[in-house]
Structures are given as C-alpha cells and as structure tokens.
Write a protein that holds these residues in place. Sequence first.
Motif, PDB file in Angstrom:
ATOM      1  N   TRP A  55     -39.503  26.589   8.149  1.00  0.00           N
ATOM      2  CA  TRP A  55     -39.722  26.079   9.502  1.00  0.00           C
ATOM      3  C   TRP A  55     -38.421  26.020  10.292  1.00  0.00           C
ATOM      4  O   TRP A  55     -38.344  26.470  11.429  1.00  0.00           O
ATOM      5  CB  TRP A  55     -40.352  24.687   9.429  1.00  0.00           C
ATOM      6  N   LEU A  56     -37.375  25.479   9.662  1.00  0.00           N
ATOM      7  CA  LEU A  56     -36.099  25.365  10.348  1.00  0.00           C
ATOM      8  C   LEU A  56     -35.534  26.738  10.683  1.00  0.00           C
ATOM      9  O   LEU A  56     -35.000  26.952  11.776  1.00  0.00           O
ATOM     10  CB  LEU A  56     -35.113  24.590   9.472  1.00  0.00           C
ATOM     11  N   GLY A  57     -35.685  27.689   9.776  1.00  0.00           N
ATOM     12  CA  GLY A  57     -35.218  29.041  10.058  1.00  0.00           C
ATOM     13  C   GLY A  57     -35.968  29.667  11.216  1.00  0.00           C
ATOM     14  O   GLY A  57     -35.384  30.371  12.049  1.00  0.00           O
ATOM     15  N   HIS A  58     -37.276  29.389  11.285  1.00  0.00           N
ATOM     16  CA  HIS A  58     -38.091  29.951  12.375  1.00  0.00           C
ATOM     17  C   HIS A  58     -37.662  29.400  13.729  1.00  0.00           C
ATOM     18  O   HIS A  58     -37.440  30.166  14.677  1.00  0.00           O
ATOM     19  CB  HIS A  58     -39.563  29.639  12.118  1.00  0.00           C
ATOM     20  N   VAL A  59     -37.539  28.073  13.859  1.00  0.00           N
ATOM     21  CA  VAL A  59     -37.222  27.490  15.164  1.00  0.00           C
ATOM     22  C   VAL A  59     -35.782  27.788  15.572  1.00  0.00           C
ATOM     23  O   VAL A  59     -35.482  27.966  16.760  1.00  0.00           O
ATOM     24  CB  VAL A  59     -37.505  25.966  15.187  1.00  0.00           C
ATOM     25  N   ARG A  60     -34.880  27.866  14.610  1.00  0.00           N
ATOM     26  CA  ARG A  60     -33.512  28.249  14.933  1.00  0.00           C
ATOM     27  C   ARG A  60     -33.470  29.680  15.462  1.00  0.00           C
ATOM     28  O   ARG A  60     -32.778  29.973  16.445  1.00  0.00           O
ATOM     29  CB  ARG A  60     -32.620  28.125  13.698  1.00  0.00           C
ATOM     30  N   GLY A  61     -34.190  30.549  14.801  1.00  0.00           N
ATOM     31  CA  GLY A  61     -34.235  31.942  15.250  1.00  0.00           C
ATOM     32  C   GLY A  61     -34.861  32.066  16.629  1.00  0.00           C
ATOM     33  O   GLY A  61     -34.392  32.862  17.458  1.00  0.00           O
ATOM     34  N   TYR A  62     -35.905  31.279  16.871  1.00  0.00           N
ATOM     35  CA  TYR A  62     -36.548  31.288  18.193  1.00  0.00           C
ATOM     36  C   TYR A  62     -35.563  30.858  19.274  1.00  0.00           C
ATOM     37  O   TYR A  62     -35.471  31.478  20.342  1.00  0.00           O
ATOM     38  CB  TYR A  62     -37.751  30.345  18.173  1.00  0.00           C
ATOM     39  N   ALA A  63     -34.797  29.795  19.007  1.00  0.00           N
ATOM     40  CA  ALA A  63     -33.845  29.301  19.992  1.00  0.00           C
ATOM     41  C   ALA A  63     -32.743  30.317  20.250  1.00  0.00           C
ATOM     42  O   ALA A  63     -32.349  30.552  21.402  1.00  0.00           O
ATOM     43  CB  ALA A  63     -33.260  27.966  19.521  1.00  0.00           C
ATOM     44  N   ARG A  64     -32.212  30.929  19.180  1.00  0.00           N
ATOM     45  CA  ARG A  64     -31.160  31.933  19.355  1.00  0.00           C
ATOM     46  C   ARG A  64     -31.680  33.128  20.149  1.00  0.00           C
ATOM     47  O   ARG A  64     -30.988  33.661  21.022  1.00  0.00           O
ATOM     48  CB  ARG A  64     -30.621  32.376  17.999  1.00  0.00           C
ATOM     49  N   SER A  65     -32.905  33.548  19.852  1.00  0.00           N
ATOM     50  CA  SER A  65     -33.503  34.665  20.591  1.00  0.00           C
ATOM     51  C   SER A  65     -33.687  34.310  22.062  1.00  0.00           C
ATOM     52  O   SER A  65     -33.466  35.151  22.950  1.00  0.00           O
ATOM     53  CB  SER A  65     -34.851  35.033  19.962  1.00  0.00           C
ATOM     54  N   ALA A  66     -34.076  33.060  22.331  1.00  0.00           N
ATOM     55  CA  ALA A  66     -34.312  32.636  23.716  1.00  0.00           C
ATOM     56  C   ALA A  66     -33.030  32.696  24.535  1.00  0.00           C
ATOM     57  O   ALA A  66     -33.010  33.232  25.646  1.00  0.00           O
ATOM     58  CB  ALA A  66     -34.890  31.218  23.732  1.00  0.00           C
ATOM     59  N   VAL A  67     -31.939  32.135  24.015  1.00  0.00           N
ATOM     60  CA  VAL A  67     -30.704  32.106  24.808  1.00  0.00           C
ATOM     61  C   VAL A  67     -30.112  33.505  24.954  1.00  0.00           C
ATOM     62  O   VAL A  67     -29.487  33.814  25.984  1.00  0.00           O
ATOM     63  CB  VAL A  67     -29.671  31.116  24.213  1.00  0.00           C
ATOM     64  N   GLU A  68     -30.314  34.370  23.964  1.00  0.00           N
ATOM     65  CA  GLU A  68     -29.841  35.749  24.119  1.00  0.00           C
ATOM     66  C   GLU A  68     -30.669  36.492  25.162  1.00  0.00           C
ATOM     67  O   GLU A  68     -30.154  37.329  25.898  1.00  0.00           O
ATOM     68  CB  GLU A  68     -29.878  36.477  22.773  1.00  0.00           C
ATOM     69  N   GLN A  69     -31.957  36.182  25.225  1.00  0.00           N
ATOM     70  CA  GLN A  69     -32.792  36.766  26.280  1.00  0.00           C
ATOM     71  C   GLN A  69     -32.287  36.336  27.651  1.00  0.00           C
ATOM     72  O   GLN A  69     -32.226  37.142  28.587  1.00  0.00           O
ATOM     73  CB  GLN A  69     -34.244  36.340  26.108  1.00  0.00           C
ATOM     74  N   ALA A  70     -31.932  35.068  27.770  1.00  0.00           N
ATOM     75  CA  ALA A  70     -31.388  34.577  29.038  1.00  0.00           C
ATOM     76  C   ALA A  70     -30.079  35.280  29.380  1.00  0.00           C
ATOM     77  O   ALA A  70     -29.835  35.652  30.542  1.00  0.00           O
ATOM     78  CB  ALA A  70     -31.178  33.067  28.972  1.00  0.00           C
TER      79      ALA A  70
END
Length: 300
Positions: A55-70
């Motif tokens: 779970w922690l790996g999933h949400v961390r990856g989601y957050a990193r992907s989000a800020v890189e998209q920005a």
Amino acid sequence: MSGRVLVGYLPDERGDDALELARLVADADGSPLTVACIYPPPWPVPGPGRVDAEWLGHVRGYARSAVEQARDRLAGRMPAERVRTATGAHRGSGRGLIETAEREGADLIVIGSAPGGPAGRIVVGSTADQLLHGSPVPVLMAPRGYAAGPPARLSGLTVAHRPSRGSELGLAAALRLARRLDVPIRLLTLLERPSWLSGVLRGEEIMRRQREYAVRDLQAAAELLSGHAQVTTQVAEGDGIEGAVRNCHWPPGELLACMSGSHGPLRQVFLGGVSGKIVRAAPCPVALLPGTAGRAGGAA
C-alpha cells in the motif's frame, strides 16, 4: 521576489486549476514554485507487513507520478530551475500542505476547488477547510475550470472590506499581495439589501445611510494604502451577498481577497460567515488572508 509558492496538486481537474493559478502568481514576480502531493499513510492498526508495504509503495508511487506530471505540464512555460516537487504522507491533506509549506519556506498556498461545484465557482472541501482553519500563510483557491481558460496574466486585486477589529492588518496583507503581483487594488464593500426592507417606512433612507457609511469607511481604508500606485473604491449592493457580488464587474485576471474571520485563531486563516458567502459567490480566484499577516510591515 517574494517567497516560494506552494501548490497542492492531484492529477485531475482541480489539480490543473491550482497549478495554472500558481504559475500565474509565480510568474508575476519570478517566485520559485513547489508542487506538492500529499498521500495517506498506512492505517495505524498493524496489518500484515506485506500488505502495508504494498500500500505504501502504491501511494508513494502515485504521488511521485502526480508531481512529475505537473512538472511536465509546466515545461516550456516556466523555467525548470524555479520548479521543484515534494511529496509526503499525512492523514489530512490540508494539514500536510501546511507542514510542507513550513519545510519549503512557502508564504502562499494554492489549491483548487473541491469537486462537485458549478464551473467558475469554488467549493470548500476538506483540504480547504483544514487550510483555512490552520494555515499561517495566505491560501489562494482556484475556481473549477480555471485551467480551461486562464487569463494571460493577473490584472487586479479586489479586497472585500468591512471595518472590524484588526482590519488594518488585513489591509496590510492585501497590500503585500498586490505589490507582489504588481496589480492595482479595488477596495470593495458589499451591502446586503434585506428582503424585509421594502416594507419598512423610509427603507431607502436606511440604505442611503448605509451607503454613506460604507463610502466613508472605504475612503479611510484607501488612505491607509496611499503608498500603492492604484487604489479605487466601490460599494456594491444586492439581494444578499451573492447578489452584491453579481452586481460587480470582474475582469479577466482579477483576484478577490477576503480577510480572516475576526474569531479565527491568532495568526491563522479562518473562514468567517460573510467570507464564506463571498467565496461561494465569487466568479474568480479567492485569497483568504490570515488576520495577523503583515503585522510587521504595517499598511503603508
């Protein structure tokens, strides 16, 4: 150049709206920008280690992907050296943004409207609620759909003014924001015309006196801002706050600033009753200013 701008970002419409507004603010004076995504931590009740780790790996990856998209969305529109990213875990996204702003040295937090509201309006959701009751720095909110048709630049700051305890400090905060954005100030007082007034003897006389009081108050407030190049005043009247807001002209690029509620915690933003009505009615981005912002600098 002012301090760093922090924008709360999710890879959806509200995130794009906030990112576009934050870019315009940062471009006004060349401020650096931090794009932040706050993700939820694991549930405090211990569970199987493998599940928690996944779970922690999933949400961390989601957050990193989000800020890189920005970051990608800002490419070519803002120098890369002025943009950095941050992620972090917190049970409240608003409180997480406050902590991130403190770490990053940000003096302004930008977010988008909560989902579900009409286009061009702001809905205060849980993230905004946490920010508005706990942020020691101004909070700027973008209306829904702002990124779909943004202005070329920010053009003016309208300050919703009413005399109250500490209003001079709120004016000082508004002045600092206007100088940061290099825009003129419009001091605006909204007068509600109660529905029962039409049946009251000399009702128009009552409203006329209210207008005169408002004009005098605005003139006194404008004198406190005499060091700013452009300050105008306006009294807008309508059936309720919403009607008064509709009776104002809102040019492209305008921002609306509301003062902290008078009963808010010291040095924090607090959304008072009148300010809440203004936020919901505003057809443009809204800045909520902490009640003690600008104490050191005064209004001049």
